[in-house]
Design a protein around this motif. Structure first.
Motif, mmCIF file in Angstrom:
data_model
loop_
_atom_site.group_PDB
_atom_site.id
_atom_site.type_symbol
_atom_site.label_atom_id
_atom_site.label_comp_id
_atom_site.label_asym_id
_atom_site.label_seq_id
_atom_site.Cartn_x
_atom_site.Cartn_y
_atom_site.Cartn_z
ATOM 1 N N UNK A 1 0.871 -1.153 -0.034
ATOM 2 C CA UNK A 1 0.227 -0.063 0.121
ATOM 3 C C UNK A 1 0.876 1.338 -0.054
ATOM 4 N N UNK A 2 1.267 1.664 -1.094
ATOM 5 C CA UNK A 2 2.390 2.640 -1.345
ATOM 6 C C UNK A 2 2.222 3.322 -2.724
ATOM 7 N N UNK A 3 1.715 4.384 -2.759
ATOM 8 C CA UNK A 3 1.520 4.920 -4.180
ATOM 9 C C UNK A 3 2.623 5.547 -4.756
ATOM 10 N N UNK A 4 2.739 5.478 -6.179
ATOM 11 C CA UNK A 4 3.782 6.006 -6.992
ATOM 12 C C UNK A 4 3.153 6.932 -8.113
ATOM 13 N N UNK A 5 3.780 8.059 -8.251
ATOM 14 C CA UNK A 5 3.275 9.078 -9.560
ATOM 15 C C UNK A 5 4.109 8.637 -10.813
ATOM 16 N N UNK A 6 3.602 8.436 -11.743
ATOM 17 C CA UNK A 6 4.048 8.162 -13.149
ATOM 18 C C UNK A 6 3.846 9.401 -13.907
ATOM 19 N N UNK A 7 4.798 10.094 -14.620
ATOM 20 C CA UNK A 7 4.528 11.047 -15.348
ATOM 21 C C UNK A 7 4.788 11.059 -16.800
ATOM 22 N N UNK A 8 3.783 11.468 -17.632
ATOM 23 C CA UNK A 8 3.885 11.350 -19.038
ATOM 24 C C UNK A 8 4.505 12.540 -19.457
ATOM 25 N N UNK A 9 5.230 12.828 -20.631
ATOM 26 C CA UNK A 9 5.731 13.992 -21.113
ATOM 27 C C UNK A 9 6.855 13.886 -21.953
ATOM 28 N N UNK A 10 7.522 14.717 -21.883
ATOM 29 C CA UNK A 10 9.024 14.742 -22.456
ATOM 30 C C UNK A 10 9.740 13.439 -22.057
ATOM 31 N N UNK A 11 10.124 12.260 -22.680
ATOM 32 C CA UNK A 11 10.583 11.304 -22.453
ATOM 33 C C UNK A 11 12.233 11.360 -22.739
ATOM 34 N N UNK B 1 15.987 10.613 -23.798
ATOM 35 C CA UNK B 1 16.741 10.106 -24.866
ATOM 36 C C UNK B 1 17.101 8.574 -24.311
ATOM 37 N N UNK B 2 16.685 7.475 -25.125
ATOM 38 C CA UNK B 2 17.243 6.226 -24.670
ATOM 39 C C UNK B 2 18.835 6.261 -24.836
ATOM 40 N N UNK B 3 19.292 5.423 -23.913
ATOM 41 C CA UNK B 3 20.702 5.030 -23.905
ATOM 42 C C UNK B 3 21.074 3.882 -23.445
ATOM 43 N N UNK B 4 21.916 3.211 -24.062
ATOM 44 C CA UNK B 4 22.288 1.862 -23.623
ATOM 45 C C UNK B 4 22.729 1.773 -22.242
ATOM 46 N N UNK B 5 22.402 0.760 -21.453
ATOM 47 C CA UNK B 5 22.725 0.416 -20.279
ATOM 48 C C UNK B 5 22.394 1.397 -19.094
ATOM 49 N N UNK B 6 21.348 2.278 -19.643
ATOM 50 C CA UNK B 6 20.512 3.092 -18.520
ATOM 51 C C UNK B 6 19.117 2.586 -18.676
ATOM 52 N N UNK B 7 18.578 2.131 -17.323
ATOM 53 C CA UNK B 7 17.125 1.586 -17.261
ATOM 54 C C UNK B 7 16.068 2.738 -18.162
ATOM 55 N N UNK B 8 15.455 2.421 -18.863
ATOM 56 C CA UNK B 8 14.538 3.118 -19.595
ATOM 57 C C UNK B 8 13.053 2.550 -19.383
ATOM 58 N N UNK B 9 12.290 3.323 -18.906
ATOM 59 C CA UNK B 9 10.897 3.177 -18.604
ATOM 60 C C UNK B 9 9.719 3.522 -19.424
ATOM 61 N N UNK B 10 10.221 4.713 -20.253
ATOM 62 C CA UNK B 10 9.326 5.420 -21.103
ATOM 63 C C UNK B 10 8.434 6.583 -20.579
ATOM 64 N N UNK B 11 8.991 6.900 -19.261
ATOM 65 C CA UNK B 11 8.227 8.033 -18.294
ATOM 66 C C UNK B 11 9.121 9.018 -18.065
ATOM 67 N N UNK B 12 8.428 10.164 -18.017
ATOM 68 C CA UNK B 12 9.424 11.533 -17.568
ATOM 69 C C UNK B 12 10.190 11.495 -16.459
ATOM 70 N N UNK B 13 9.724 10.411 -15.358
ATOM 71 C CA UNK B 13 10.366 10.428 -13.952
ATOM 72 C C UNK B 13 10.787 9.272 -13.853
ATOM 73 N N UNK B 14 11.343 8.650 -14.745
ATOM 74 C CA UNK B 14 12.002 7.229 -14.641
ATOM 75 C C UNK B 14 11.180 6.208 -14.189
ATOM 76 N N UNK B 15 11.666 5.882 -12.820
ATOM 77 C CA UNK B 15 10.707 4.923 -12.386
ATOM 78 C C UNK B 15 9.608 5.181 -11.452
ATOM 79 N N UNK B 16 9.322 6.607 -11.545
ATOM 80 C CA UNK B 16 8.284 7.284 -10.754
ATOM 81 C C UNK B 16 8.938 7.804 -9.583
ATOM 82 N N UNK B 17 7.689 8.467 -8.798
ATOM 83 C CA UNK B 17 7.957 9.202 -7.678
ATOM 84 C C UNK B 17 7.207 8.663 -6.595
ATOM 85 N N UNK B 18 7.866 7.995 -5.583
ATOM 86 C CA UNK B 18 7.020 7.357 -4.421
ATOM 87 C C UNK B 18 6.430 8.360 -3.647
ATOM 88 N N UNK B 19 5.296 8.244 -3.029
ATOM 89 C CA UNK B 19 4.830 9.038 -1.820
ATOM 90 C C UNK B 19 5.838 8.801 -0.535
#
Length: 144
Positions: free
Chosen positions: A5-15, A17-35
């Protein structure tokens, strides 16, 4: 079944740029922002597989990342992010025993037999990922 029971905010927007060996989630704020941690909690749930209804629920002060190990003796083993190794009655969820391992528990718990004796092993410590908790990586083994 354990629950978080812990919410995370995921933001769409400017994604980014993909870079090799860097986690890519397709979100503007990476893995999200936890409460904030002050808003987290968790649940241990027993669900009847035939009716899909809760049999019982136990609220816990932290998200429940750890696995649950069930035994034929109607005992459940699990753990929480406060480092509490928990032994519960499978019939009603009542806590039978707890032991603080010194670090967050976010993995599996096993039970095994050796030389005719029963053992339970649990790992605790640095859980990594988005969990902002640390602890010395430790294996705790309980025996009869």
């Amino acid at each position: 079944m354990n629950a978080i029971d812990w919410c995370t905010l995921f933001k769409l927007g400017t994604v980014p740029r993909w870079s090799a060996m860097v986690p890519y989630t397709g979100l503007a704020n990476g893995f999200g922002t936890n409460d904030p941690v002050s808003q987290w909690s968790g649940w241990i749930n027993a669900i009847d597989p035939k009716t899909r209804q809760f049999v019982w629920r136990v609220h816990r002060p932290t998200p429940m990342y750890a696995a649950i190990s069930a035994t034929a003796g109607h005992v459940l083993f699990t753990g929480d992010l406060n480092g509490e190794f928990l032994v519960l009655n499978a019939d009603d969820g009542k806590e039978l025993y707890s032991f603080n391992t010194g670090g967050p528990i976010a993995g599996g718990i096993i039970t095994y037999e050796r030389g005719g004796k029963q053992y339970v092993a649990v790992t605790s410590g640095n859980s990594g990922g988005s969990i902002p908790l640390k602890g010395s990586p430790t294996v705790v083994v309980f025996g009869e």
